[in-house]
Design a protein around this motif. Structure first.
Motif, short mmCIF file in Angstrom:
data_model
loop_
_atom_site.label_atom_id
_atom_site.label_comp_id
_atom_site.label_asym_id
_atom_site.label_seq_id
_atom_site.Cartn_x
_atom_site.Cartn_y
_atom_site.Cartn_z
N LEU A 44 0.84 -1.19 0.00
CA LEU A 44 0.00 0.00 0.00
C LEU A 44 0.88 1.25 0.00
N ALA A 45 0.67 2.13 -1.01
CA ALA A 45 1.44 3.37 -1.09
C ALA A 45 0.72 4.51 -0.38
N SER A 46 -0.61 4.61 -0.58
CA SER A 46 -1.38 5.68 0.06
C SER A 46 -2.87 5.39 -0.07
N THR A 47 -3.68 6.17 0.63
CA THR A 47 -5.13 6.04 0.59
C THR A 47 -5.75 7.42 0.38
N ILE A 48 -6.61 7.53 -0.64
CA ILE A 48 -7.36 8.76 -0.89
C ILE A 48 -8.70 8.66 -0.17
N VAL A 49 -8.98 9.61 0.70
CA VAL A 49 -10.27 9.62 1.40
C VAL A 49 -11.32 10.15 0.44
N GLY A 50 -12.36 9.37 0.23
CA GLY A 50 -13.40 9.70 -0.76
C GLY A 50 -13.43 8.60 -1.80
N GLY A 51 -14.51 7.83 -1.83
CA GLY A 51 -14.58 6.67 -2.70
C GLY A 51 -14.83 7.02 -4.15
N ALA A 52 -14.82 5.99 -5.00
CA ALA A 52 -15.06 6.17 -6.43
C ALA A 52 -15.64 4.90 -7.00
N ARG A 53 -16.52 5.07 -7.97
CA ARG A 53 -17.09 3.92 -8.67
C ARG A 53 -16.30 3.60 -9.94
N GLY A 54 -15.64 4.61 -10.51
CA GLY A 54 -14.82 4.41 -11.70
C GLY A 54 -13.54 5.22 -11.59
N VAL A 55 -12.42 4.66 -12.08
CA VAL A 55 -11.14 5.37 -12.02
C VAL A 55 -10.40 5.21 -13.34
N ALA A 56 -9.65 6.26 -13.73
CA ALA A 56 -8.85 6.23 -14.94
C ALA A 56 -7.54 6.97 -14.70
N PRO A 57 -6.43 6.24 -14.49
CA PRO A 57 -5.14 6.91 -14.37
C PRO A 57 -4.65 7.35 -15.76
N VAL A 58 -4.23 8.62 -15.89
CA VAL A 58 -3.75 9.17 -17.15
C VAL A 58 -2.47 9.94 -16.85
N GLY A 59 -1.33 9.29 -17.04
CA GLY A 59 -0.06 9.94 -16.75
C GLY A 59 0.01 10.38 -15.30
N PRO A 60 0.24 11.67 -15.05
CA PRO A 60 0.37 12.16 -13.67
C PRO A 60 -0.96 12.45 -12.99
#
Length: 245
Positions: A44-60
């Motif tokens: 585990l690197a980190s945790t973002i508080v606030g959930g999500a139903r969909g995610v898309a990493p795009v570069g940075p």
């Protein structure tokens, strides 16, 4: 073959996405970022508080949609300390960045394409209200949406279209209907009981009438799980399991 795992017993995963050696695992309340550079020992690197139903990493950046109400943009240049850049009202169940460079989102109000000329402020450039679904996935150079499963055509991002639903007219009881799926080498893997997979190799263009109903299972107990494939062809499930497929 199971090659690694993390403890996900306290998580009820909505979504998984992979970018390089990072895995983004989101629930209703949090988004965890895992370093999987060593698949046998994900960390585990980190945790973002606030959930999500969909995610898309795009570069940075990381784009998320939250239960059909918001589109959020995070700066993930330092995955140990991600930062919220902006949040905007937006109805979608999933968001995906395609190999062709398009950001697309889907939900009950249709399929959207978004322009990232200004990455911190995505702008809608195309919309078809009749193409609805829960998830968008890409495999073998083809973009798919599920519920119902069908191929998408974004050759003109301002006018997205879709082929006929797979199994049209005989869908009930014939197709896996897990909440998530991943596609590789003509097979769609579904995140449900026994990890079923479906031959979608006939989906080489749109429109398409149907796909071969050659379904098998891998025998693993996955029920309503999110799944994703990394570049090493490791199938990652939101119960914390990593499979070699």
């Amino acid at each position: 073959t199971l090659v690694g795992s993390v403890d996900a017993s306290e998580r009820d995963g909505f979504e998984l996405a992979v970018s390089g050696s990072l895995v983004f695992f989101c629930t209703q309340t949090t988004c965890d970022i895992f370093d999987v550079s060593t698949p046998t020992a994900p960390a585990l690197a980190s945790t973002i508080v606030g959930g999500a139903r969909g995610v898309a990493p795009v570069g940075p950046r990381l784009y998320t949609v939250t239960n059909g109400s918001n589109l959020r943009v995070y700066d993930i240049r330092n995955p140990v300390s991600p930062a919220l850049v902006t949040s905007m009202s937006f109805e979608a169940h999933d968001v995906h960045f395609t190999a062709a460079g398009d950001l697309v989102a889907i939900g009950t109000s249709g399929l959207y394409t978004l322009d990232l000329t200004h990455p911190n402020s995505p702008a809608v450039i195309g919309h078809d209200p009749d193409i609805t679904g829960d998830r968008i996935r890409e495999g073998d150079g083809i973009l798919y949406a599920n519920n119902p499963l069908r191929a998408l055509d974004l050759q003109d991002p301002t006018n997205p279209t879709a082929g006929d639903a797979v199994g049209t007219g005989a869908r009930a009881g014939s197709l896996p209907e897990g909440p998530d799926f991943a596609v590789a080498d003509g097979l769609a893997y579904f995140g449900e009981l026994h990890l079923p997979y479906l031959d979608v190799s006939p989906l080489t263009s749109v429109p398409v009438a149907s796909a071969t109903q050659a379904t098998g299972t891998n025998g693993h107990e996955l029920i309503d799980m999110a799944v994703a494939l990394d570049r090493a062809r490791t199938l990652i499930a939101s119960n914390g399991y990593f499979f070699d497929v």
